[in-house]
Design a protein around this motif. Structure first.
Motif, short mmCIF file in Angstrom:
data_model
loop_
_atom_site.label_atom_id
_atom_site.label_comp_id
_atom_site.label_asym_id
_atom_site.label_seq_id
_atom_site.Cartn_x
_atom_site.Cartn_y
_atom_site.Cartn_z
N GLU A 186 28.49 -3.27 48.32
CA GLU A 186 29.40 -2.83 49.37
C GLU A 186 30.86 -2.85 48.92
O GLU A 186 31.69 -2.14 49.49
CB GLU A 186 29.20 -3.67 50.63
CG GLU A 186 27.87 -3.38 51.31
CD GLU A 186 27.78 -3.92 52.72
OE1 GLU A 186 27.23 -3.24 53.58
OE2 GLU A 186 28.26 -5.05 52.95
N ARG A 187 31.16 -3.64 47.91
CA ARG A 187 32.54 -3.64 47.37
C ARG A 187 32.84 -2.38 46.58
O ARG A 187 33.99 -2.02 46.37
CB ARG A 187 32.78 -4.87 46.50
CG ARG A 187 32.97 -6.17 47.26
CD ARG A 187 33.53 -7.26 46.37
NE ARG A 187 32.65 -7.60 45.27
CZ ARG A 187 31.75 -8.58 45.32
NH1 ARG A 187 31.61 -9.30 46.43
NH2 ARG A 187 30.97 -8.84 44.29
N GLU A 188 31.80 -1.71 46.10
CA GLU A 188 31.97 -0.50 45.30
C GLU A 188 32.56 0.62 46.15
O GLU A 188 32.08 0.90 47.25
CB GLU A 188 30.63 -0.07 44.71
CG GLU A 188 30.69 1.15 43.84
CD GLU A 188 31.25 0.86 42.45
OE1 GLU A 188 31.50 1.82 41.72
OE2 GLU A 188 31.40 -0.34 42.13
N ARG A 189 33.58 1.27 45.64
CA ARG A 189 34.20 2.38 46.37
C ARG A 189 33.55 3.71 45.98
O ARG A 189 32.94 3.83 44.92
CB ARG A 189 35.71 2.44 46.06
CG ARG A 189 36.45 1.15 46.42
CD ARG A 189 36.37 0.87 47.90
NE ARG A 189 37.07 -0.36 48.25
CZ ARG A 189 37.06 -0.89 49.48
NH1 ARG A 189 36.39 -0.29 50.44
NH2 ARG A 189 37.71 -2.02 49.72
N ASP B 54 26.69 -7.75 48.64
CA ASP B 54 28.15 -7.91 48.60
C ASP B 54 28.74 -7.05 47.49
O ASP B 54 29.75 -6.35 47.69
CB ASP B 54 28.52 -9.37 48.36
CG ASP B 54 28.22 -10.28 49.56
OD1 ASP B 54 28.06 -9.75 50.67
OD2 ASP B 54 28.17 -11.50 49.36
#
Length: 227
Positions: free
Chosen positions: A42-45, A39
């Motif tokens: 995957e939140r990392e841009r 999670d």
């Protein structure tokens, strides 16, 4: 108790398994910790990559915690959660490199297989689908993970014999991209991850998932989050 740590170094996530002395074994608690780290990743841009490794020079992951599993009222429920974890790993929206610095048995070999690239210790580590020897047949979904390896003959021999292959054999049979001295596995994995992180993340993800349509279908059927 935490069983892994997630760090970021110059755009590269490193997920390090920290219970190698105990085999980095898989159970519900461990799968949940993996999912929470996924999670966060995957939140990392932006363009990033992930390396999975272990603190223990002898053990990457020895698979399921079988004594724990035998105490569960419904072991097959855990099998389903393991499948979902591996499907998600196989579809993560960034390059994933397994730095196999020790033994990868059963579920540990499946984690490596679900990764995009595999670098392995040449001298002492072993890669093994031991399911046939421990009388735990692959489920259909787990066989879909096994089939991610590129060499069909190697897949069948590994799965049907349960034999353990060293790094040199794995490299020769295209199970891993490289077999290296122990002290070079993680640096080489970091270098590969850094190179792969230069690719456009959205494009890489689209191509990766296009190459793995069976996993995409399973994720859709099961409601596995695919960002």
């Amino acid at each position: 108790m935490s069983t892994m740590k997630l760090e970021k170094h110059d755009g590269i996530f490193v997920l390090t398994l920290t219970q190698g002395e105990a085999g980095n074994l898989l159970c519900d608690e461990v799968l949940q910790e993996y999912q929470e780290n996924f999670d966060a990743i995957e939140r990392e841009r932006g363009n990033v990559a992930l390396v999975i490794t272990s603190t223990d020079p002898k053990t990457f992951c020895n698979g399921i915690n079988l004594p724990w599993l035998m105490r569960q009222k419904n072991p097959m429920a855990f099998a389903s959660r393991l499948e979902n974890f591996l499907i998600r790993l196989g579809l993560l929206n960034l390059p994933v490199v397994a730095a196999i610095n020790g033994n990868a048995y059963a579920g540990g070999a499946l984690i490596a297989t679900a990764s995009d690239f595999r670098l392995m210790r040449a001298d002492r580590g072993r890669f093994c689908f031991s399911e046939v020897k421990i009388k735990l047949p692959f489920t259909p979904a787990l066989l879909d993970i096994v089939r991610l390896l590129p060499n069909r003959a190697a897949i069948e021999e590994l799965a049907l014999t349960g034999n353990a292959w060293g790094g040199e054999e794995c490299a020769r049979r295209e199970v891993v991209q490289q077999a290296l001295p122990e002290d070079q596995v993680l640096p080489a994995a970091m270098a590969l991850a850094a190179d792969m992180a230069t690719r456009d993340r959205a494009t890489y993800t689209a191509i990766k998932r296009g190459l793995r349509p069976v996993l995409v279908g399973l994720a859709g059927q099961r409601g596995i989050p695919v960002v």
